[in-house]
Design a protein around this motif. Structure first.
Motif, PDB file in Angstrom:
ATOM      1  N   GLY A  71       3.605   2.629  -5.547  1.00 49.37           N
ATOM      2  CA  GLY A  71       3.556   1.302  -5.689  1.00 49.37           C
ATOM      3  C   GLY A  71       5.263   0.577  -5.733  1.00 49.37           C
ATOM      4  N   ASP A  72       5.076  -0.599  -5.867  1.00 48.86           N
ATOM      5  CA  ASP A  72       6.301  -1.486  -5.340  1.00 48.86           C
ATOM      6  C   ASP A  72       6.202  -2.668  -6.521  1.00 48.86           C
ATOM      7  OD1 ASP A  72       8.834  -2.646  -4.883  1.00 48.86           O
ATOM      8  OD2 ASP A  72       7.918  -2.991  -2.906  1.00 48.86           O
ATOM      9  N   ASP A  73       7.232  -2.555  -7.516  1.00 46.97           N
ATOM     10  CA  ASP A  73       7.333  -3.524  -8.513  1.00 46.97           C
ATOM     11  C   ASP A  73       8.462  -4.416  -8.232  1.00 46.97           C
ATOM     12  OD1 ASP A  73       8.754  -1.463  -9.633  1.00 46.97           O
ATOM     13  OD2 ASP A  73       7.801  -1.824 -11.566  1.00 46.97           O
ATOM     14  N   SER A  74       9.228  -4.332  -7.270  1.00 49.74           N
ATOM     15  CA  SER A  74      10.642  -4.973  -7.163  1.00 49.74           C
ATOM     16  C   SER A  74      10.393  -6.388  -7.011  1.00 49.74           C
ATOM     17  CB  SER A  74      11.317  -4.409  -6.029  1.00 49.74           C
ATOM     18  OG  SER A  74      10.652  -4.614  -4.761  1.00 49.74           O
ATOM     19  N   ASP A  75       9.175  -6.837  -6.495  1.00 50.54           N
ATOM     20  CA  ASP A  75       9.110  -8.330  -6.373  1.00 50.54           C
ATOM     21  C   ASP A  75       8.080  -8.651  -7.529  1.00 50.54           C
ATOM     22  OD1 ASP A  75       8.833 -10.814  -5.783  1.00 50.54           O
ATOM     23  OD2 ASP A  75       7.754 -10.580  -3.868  1.00 50.54           O
ATOM     24  N   PRO A  76       8.420  -9.332  -8.668  1.00 51.39           N
ATOM     25  CA  PRO A  76       7.490  -9.603  -9.539  1.00 51.39           C
ATOM     26  C   PRO A  76       6.334 -10.434  -9.093  1.00 51.39           C
ATOM     27  CG  PRO A  76       9.707 -10.300 -10.285  1.00 51.39           C
ATOM     28  CD  PRO A  76       9.639  -9.787  -8.803  1.00 51.39           C
ATOM     29  N   HIS A  91       4.714 -10.209  -6.249  1.00 52.34           N
ATOM     30  CA  HIS A  91       3.978  -9.454  -5.236  1.00 52.34           C
ATOM     31  C   HIS A  91       4.115  -7.800  -5.639  1.00 52.34           C
ATOM     32  CE1 HIS A  91       3.577 -12.918  -2.774  1.00 52.34           C
ATOM     33  NE2 HIS A  91       4.702 -13.099  -2.674  1.00 52.34           N
ATOM     34  N   LYS A  92       3.494  -7.488  -6.931  1.00 51.76           N
ATOM     35  CA  LYS A  92       3.417  -6.096  -7.065  1.00 51.76           C
ATOM     36  C   LYS A  92       2.541  -5.465  -6.429  1.00 51.76           C
ATOM     37  CE  LYS A  92       4.755  -7.098 -11.861  1.00 51.76           C
ATOM     38  NZ  LYS A  92       4.684  -6.892 -13.341  1.00 51.76           N
ATOM     39  N   ALA A 136       0.164  -2.040  -6.256  1.00 50.30           N
ATOM     40  CA  ALA A 136      -0.270  -0.986  -7.231  1.00 50.30           C
ATOM     41  C   ALA A 136      -0.008   0.569  -6.566  1.00 50.30           C
ATOM     42  CB  ALA A 136      -1.595  -1.111  -7.818  1.00 50.30           C
TER      43      ALA A 136
END
Length: 136
Positions: free
Chosen positions: A64-69, A71-72, A74
């Motif tokens: 998952g990548d949540d670095s960009d709020p 465009h998270k 999952a």
């Protein structure tokens, strides 16, 4: 017979009601066993295996990548640890049901093993027959 009356007759038969009771009790029993496995059995097994919590084991296919709020992304993962817990739960339920069925079967065998004594009139007739055979 209307469809509603036919359904009512079907639903009120003894076997259907027994099945419904069995399903409800089985669901409650499943929750008890799940709690037993998750809270009592798995922690010692996890300690023996070096502190591994099986429910947290997974194979990450795509992190998952949540670095960009805005465009998270999952995480995509296969949770095989939950599967291990479910298999252990199933084995415990199967063993418990096996023991219950075995106990019921042994009780039924004891009831079948004790033959009923013959009625008093049969015993009396048998004695009369034997006495008549012995007369000269």
């Amino acid at each position: 017979m209307s469809m509603l009356q036919e359904f009512k007759a079907f639903a009120m038969r003894g076997s259907v009601v027994d099945l419904a009771v069995g399903v409800v009790i089985g669901g409650a029993f499943g929750k008890i066993v799940s709690s037993l496995v998750d809270k009592i059995i798995m922690p010692p097994i996890g300690m023996l295996t070096g502190g591994i919590d099986f429910s947290q084991l997974k194979w990450v296919l795509k992190p998952g990548d949540d670095s960009d709020p805005k465009h998270k992304i999952a995480e995509v993962a296969v949770g095989y640890g939950d599967f291990i817990n479910t298999v252990i739960t199933f084995l415990i339920i199967a063993a418990a049901i096996f023991l219950v069925v075995k106990a019921i079967n042994s009780m039924q065998k004891k009831q079948e093993a004790a033959p009923a004594p013959p009625p008093a009139d049969v015993v009396l007739l048998t004695e009369i027959r034997d006495l008549l055979k012995n007369k000269p």
